[in-house]
Design a protein around this motif. Structure first.
Motif, PDB file in Angstrom:
ATOM      1  N   LEU B  25      21.567  57.621 166.918  1.00 35.65           N
ATOM      2  CA  LEU B  25      22.040  58.996 166.769  1.00 35.65           C
ATOM      3  C   LEU B  25      21.231  59.961 167.647  1.00 35.65           C
ATOM      4  CD1 LEU B  25      23.972  60.647 165.108  1.00 35.65           C
ATOM      5  CD2 LEU B  25      22.350  60.617 163.228  1.00 35.65           C
ATOM      6  N   GLY B  26      19.929  59.721 167.700  1.00 35.28           N
ATOM      7  CA  GLY B  26      19.052  60.607 168.467  1.00 35.28           C
ATOM      8  C   GLY B  26      19.313  60.556 169.962  1.00 35.28           C
ATOM      9  N   GLU B  32      29.303  64.073 172.240  1.00 39.46           N
ATOM     10  CA  GLU B  32      29.648  63.022 171.283  1.00 39.46           C
ATOM     11  C   GLU B  32      29.412  63.494 169.846  1.00 39.46           C
ATOM     12  OE1 GLU B  32      28.673  59.066 173.958  1.00 39.46           O
ATOM     13  OE2 GLU B  32      26.971  60.214 173.204  1.00 39.46           O
ATOM     14  N   LYS B  33      28.320  64.244 169.660  1.00 38.90           N
ATOM     15  CA  LYS B  33      28.045  64.757 168.313  1.00 38.90           C
ATOM     16  C   LYS B  33      29.079  65.816 167.926  1.00 38.90           C
ATOM     17  CE  LYS B  33      23.658  65.497 169.485  1.00 38.90           C
ATOM     18  NZ  LYS B  33      22.230  65.885 169.404  1.00 38.90           N
ATOM     19  N   VAL B 119      12.837  66.473 169.929  1.00 40.42           N
ATOM     20  CA  VAL B 119      13.573  65.274 169.504  1.00 40.42           C
ATOM     21  C   VAL B 119      13.942  65.426 168.019  1.00 40.42           C
ATOM     22  CG1 VAL B 119      12.431  63.766 171.190  1.00 40.42           C
ATOM     23  CG2 VAL B 119      11.418  64.071 168.926  1.00 40.42           C
ATOM     24  N   PRO B 120      14.905  64.664 167.539  1.00 40.23           N
ATOM     25  CA  PRO B 120      15.280  64.771 166.119  1.00 40.23           C
ATOM     26  C   PRO B 120      14.119  64.353 165.218  1.00 40.23           C
ATOM     27  CG  PRO B 120      16.940  63.537 167.364  1.00 40.23           C
ATOM     28  CD  PRO B 120      15.757  63.699 168.265  1.00 40.23           C
ATOM     29  N   LEU B 121      14.137  64.834 163.967  1.00 33.67           N
ATOM     30  CA  LEU B 121      13.129  64.402 163.000  1.00 33.67           C
ATOM     31  C   LEU B 121      13.335  62.936 162.628  1.00 33.67           C
ATOM     32  CD1 LEU B 121      12.934  67.473 160.600  1.00 33.67           C
ATOM     33  CD2 LEU B 121      11.052  66.510 161.922  1.00 33.67           C
ATOM     34  N   GLY B 122      14.600  62.527 162.506  1.00 32.29           N
ATOM     35  CA  GLY B 122      14.902  61.139 162.130  1.00 32.29           C
ATOM     36  C   GLY B 122      15.833  61.087 160.934  1.00 32.29           C
ATOM     37  N   VAL B 123      15.247  61.100 159.742  1.00 39.28           N
ATOM     38  CA  VAL B 123      16.049  61.049 158.514  1.00 39.28           C
ATOM     39  C   VAL B 123      15.674  62.227 157.613  1.00 39.28           C
ATOM     40  CG1 VAL B 123      16.643  59.705 156.465  1.00 39.28           C
ATOM     41  CG2 VAL B 123      16.187  58.529 158.626  1.00 39.28           C
ATOM     42  N   ALA B 145      21.703  67.998 164.974  1.00 35.52           N
ATOM     43  CA  ALA B 145      20.328  67.900 165.475  1.00 35.52           C
ATOM     44  C   ALA B 145      19.890  66.450 165.643  1.00 35.52           C
ATOM     45  CB  ALA B 145      19.377  68.669 164.560  1.00 35.52           C
ATOM     46  N   GLY B 146      20.856  65.514 165.576  1.00 37.56           N
ATOM     47  CA  GLY B 146      20.550  64.108 165.873  1.00 37.56           C
ATOM     48  C   GLY B 146      19.893  63.330 164.748  1.00 37.56           C
TER      49      GLY B 146
END
Lengths: 422, 422
Positions: B25-26, B32-33, B119-123, B145-146
Motif C-alpha cells: 500500500l505504501g 491508484e489510491k 512515508v506512511p505510518l504503516g498500520v 496516506a498509504g
C-alpha cells in the motif's frame, strides 16, 4: 511494587516546580538562554575539582561492586571530559533556536489569520543510565528549546550527577533561567522512576536512554507520551553487483569503528553469487579486524573461523566485534530477513544496481536506509544536526536522530476581528 | 480482566494481515489510491439499500435499549447521509497526497546525500464509538496516506459498520488496494479492544475517538503510541477593552452554534469592569439563546437567572446550552484560571488591547489560541485541511486538527559511493 508515599510526593513536587517555571522559560529570548548555557559551561569548568571529587565516590563504589572496565570508563570523569561537557554546551548555544519559528501561515476567506508557531514542549523527563554527560547534554538541549527538564540518572553515577546539578543550579542563579527549570531526582530506587510515569499533568514527555530493559519498562508503564530511543539491530546487505572495495570497507567500518553504539552493524546479509566470488577477501578483512563470524549454514563454508549462528544471533545486538552472517539468493530474501529481525534503526544495501538500490530504499522500513555507505552516519552530529537528545526508533513525532526541534511542539495562533462560524 | 485466547488470536491475525499488505500500500501511486477511494464511494452509493437495511438492526436494538434521541440520531443513516459518506471520500481524493514528499535534503561534506522523505505510518488502529461515518472517514484518510487501518467501532453500530466494511471490501477487490488493508474487529466486547493494546509489532499507532473514558483507557493501557484526541474545556476571556458587539457575537457563536462539539465554549471569563458596563447586554443575549449561566459569586449578580457554579462547572465540558461564568480583575486572573482548568484545546481572548492579546497568545498553552474570533474554527474543515482524522490535544507528533500528514512519518534516505565514518 508499591511506591512509598514520600517518594511520590517528592517527585510530584519537583514536576510541579518544573511545570511552573516552564512558562517563563518558554518566553525567554534566544540570547538569554544562550547566556545561561555559557554561564553553566563556565561554572562547570571552574568547579571541576568539586565534580571530580564527587565522581571519585562513584568510582570507588563501582569498584567495590565489581563494575566492568567498560562501565567504569563510562562513569569516569577527568579534566578533559569536563572540558568536553562545557564545549558541548557552547556548541548548543550556536544551534538555531527552534522556538518561535513560524512553520505555516495562511488567511481564511473570512479574514481570520492563522499561524502555526513552534513552541517548547514544556517539561521533559529524562531517564538514563550510567554516563554523567547525559546530565549536562540533556539539560543544555532542553533549556535551549525552552523546556524545563527533570533528570533521573542511574544510581551508579549518583554522586557525579548530584554534583553536576549543584553546579548547574549555582550557575543558573546568575541568569534569567530559574534553577527550578532543572530538577534532579536524588532517590535511586525504582519507585522514583515509576513515580514519574503518571504525572501527565506536569510532565509532557519522557525520554528513556539506556538499555532495552529500561526502555521497555518506560514504554509499557508510562501514561505520559514517550520518545522511544531504541536499540539498533542494524543490517548491511551486500548485493550481487556490489563493488568489492566499497562493500568490504563499509562492512569493516560499520562493524569495527565503534562496535558498542546503536548504529553499528550487527548482521551482514550477503548474496550467494557475490560471496562465491569475493568470500575470501571478505573473510580476510574480517579476520584482520578480529571480527568473529556467526554464520548460517551456507555462510560457514565461506568463513574459515565461523561459529554456527542461532536464533539469538539474528534477534539481538552484539555491541561487540561479533557479526552474524546470512546468505541469500536475492534482494527479496534480504528484505524479508530485515522485516523479520530489524529494529527499524539503520539498514544498508551495497550494490551497483540502481534498481535494487531503489527497491531497498523504498521497501525497507527504518529510520535511516542507506545505499553504498556505512550505517554509522545515523547520528545527530554526523548528519549536521549539531547535537542530539537521542535516536528515535519510533514513528511518531520524531524518527531517527532527534535535534532541538524534536523538543518542541506547535501552537495555532488565530487572529481575527470578530469572526464567527456559520 | 482476562482476554479470551480466541479473541486475542483473531485480533492479532487481523493486525498481521494489515501489516503485511501495508508495505504494498505504501508504494502505490496517488492515482491508484484515488481510484480505489472513488470505487468505494461509488459502491457505497450503489449498495445503500443494503447498508440502510443493516442500519435498521442497530436502530431497533438501540430503541430496545432505550438510547437517547441524540444517540439514535448519531446512529441513524439515510440516503442523504450515505451520499455524504461517498462525497467525503471524493473530497479525500482531491487532497494532496503527503506520501513521498521530500521534507529536507542536504549533502554532507563527504558527499553523502541525505533526504528526509514522508512515508506512511504503516498500520493505524482506530477505536471509536457510535457514529458509523467514522468507519468510512477513517478508512478513506488512512488509505490515502498509504496506511492499512484496523477499525474497532462501538457495539451500538455493529451491524451498520459490518455492512459498510463489507461494501468497502467488495469495492477494494476491483482496485489495486488489497481488501486486507481495511480490517474490522467484529467482536464487541472490551477484551477485543484490549487485545489491540499490546500488538506493537504490527500496529504503529492507536487513535481513540469518543468519550473521555474511552480515551483514558487507551492512553493508560496501550503500549502502542497513541494519538490522543481529547476533550475541549474551552474558555473565552472578555477583557476590559473588549468591543461589545464582537464579544457578544463571539460568545453566542462559540456557545450555541453546536454546543455538543469539542471546540464549543464551556467557560466564559469576564473582566469585572467590562461586565459592569456591558453585563445587561450580555445577559440579554444569553437569555435569548436559552443559555443557562452557572456563575461564580461575582457573576451571579450580573446574570438574572444564573445558578451557582460548583467545582465541576469549571472542570467538565457541558456539551449543552450551559455556560460557566467567572469574573476576574485582570488578564493574569484569566490565564491562571485557564492554566488550572483548560484541556489545552482552544482558548480565546476578546480585547482591543493589542498588548494583552499578545500576552494571551504567547502565554496560554493550548493547541489553538484565538484573538477576537470564535473557538469554533478549531476544525480541519474550517481551517482548510480538507478533512481531519481527529483533533489532537497532546503535544507530540501532531497538535490540533490532524489532516493527512499526521498519518505519516519520515524516513532518512542516504545515498553514497562508499562513505565510511572516521
Amino acid at each position: 511494587m508499591t511506591l512509598t508515599a514520600e517518594v511520590v510526593t517528592s517527585v510530584k513536587e519537583k514536576a510541579k516546580k518544573a511545570k511552573h517555571v516552564s512558562k517563563k522559560l518558554g518566553l525567554l529570548q534566544t540570547e538569554e538562554k544562550n547566556e545561561a548555557l555559557l554561564k553553566i559551561a563556565e561554572t562547570i569548568e571552574q568547579q571541576s575539582d568539586f565534580i571530580l571529587q564527587e565522581n571519585q565516590k562513584d568510582l570507588e563504589a563501582g569498584k567495590e561492586k565489581g563494575f566492568s572496565e567498560a562501565l567504569m570508563d563510562r562513569l569516569m570523569l577527568n579534566e578533559e571530559r569536563i572540558h568536553e561537557f562545557a564545549e558541548s554546551l557552547r556548541l548548543v548555544t550556536r544551534l538555531t533556536d527552534p522556538v518561535g519559528e513560524i512553520l505555516d501561515e495562511w488567511t481564511l476567506e473570512n479574514g481570520l489569520h492563522v499561524k502555526s508557531r513552534r513552541v517548547p514542549l514544556g517539561v521533559i523527563g529524562m531517564i538514563y543510565e550510567a554516563r554523567p554527560n547525559v546530565t549536562v547534554d540533556a539539560a543544555g538541549l532542553a533549556l535551549k528549546a525552552g523546556n524545563s527538564v527533570i533528570l533521573k540518572g542511574g544510581s551508579s553515577a549518583i554522586s557525579s550527577n548530584k554534583a553536576i546539578v549543584r553546579v548547574i543550579h549555582e550557575a543558573l542563579d546568575q541568569t534569567k533561567i530559574p534553577r527550578d527549570a532543572v530538577q534532579f531526582i536524588e532517590q535511586t530506587d525504582r519507585s522514583s522512576v515509576q513515580a514519574m510515569f503518571h504525572l501527565k499533568e506536569w510532565i509532557d514527555v519522557l525520554i528513556p536512554r539506556g538499555g532495552a530493559s529500561l526502555i521497555k519498562t518506560v514504554v509499557e508503564e508510562s501514561t505520559i507520551p514517550v520518545l522511544e530511543t531504541g536499540t539498533g539491530n542494524c543490517h548491511i546487505f551486500i548485493d550481487q553487483t556490489a563493488n568489492v572495495e566499497k562493500a568490504i570497507q563499509i562492512v569493516i567500518n560499520a562493524k569495527t569503528n565503534r562496535p558498542a553504539v546503536c548504529n553499528a552493524l550487527e548482521t551482514l546479509i550477503v548474496h550467494r553469487d557475490w560471496l562465491k566470488e569475493n568470500g575470501a577477501a571478505l573473510n580476510e578483512a574480517l579476520l584482520q579486524h578480529q571480527v568473529t563470524v556467526h554464520g548460517d549454514q551456507d555462510a560457514q563454508s565461506f568463513f574459515s573461523e565461523a561459529v554456527p549462528a542461532e536464533e539469538v544471533d539474528w534477534t539481538d545486538e552484539y555491541l561487540s566485534l561479533d557479526l552474524a552472517v546470512k546468505v541469500v539468493d536475492s534482494i527479496e530474501g534480504a528484505i524479508h530477513h530485515i522485516d523479520q529481525y530489524g529494529t527499524k534503526h539503520s539498514e544498508a544495501i551495497v550494490t551497483e544496481d540502481e534498481k535494487n538500490a531503489q527497491i531497498f530504499l523504498n521497501e525497507v522500513d527504518a529510520a535511516a536506509v542507506y545505499h553504498n555507505a556505512s550505517t554509522r552516519f545515523t547520528d545527530g552530529g554526523a548528519l549536521g544536526y549539531g547535537a542530539e537528545i537521542g535516536i528515535s526508533t519510533q514513528k511518531l513525532h520524531a524518527r531517527g536522530p532527534m535535534g532541538l526541534p524534536a523538543l518542541t511542539t506547535t501552537k495555532l495562533l488565530l487572529s481575527g476581528d470578530g469572526q464567527i462560524r456559520s
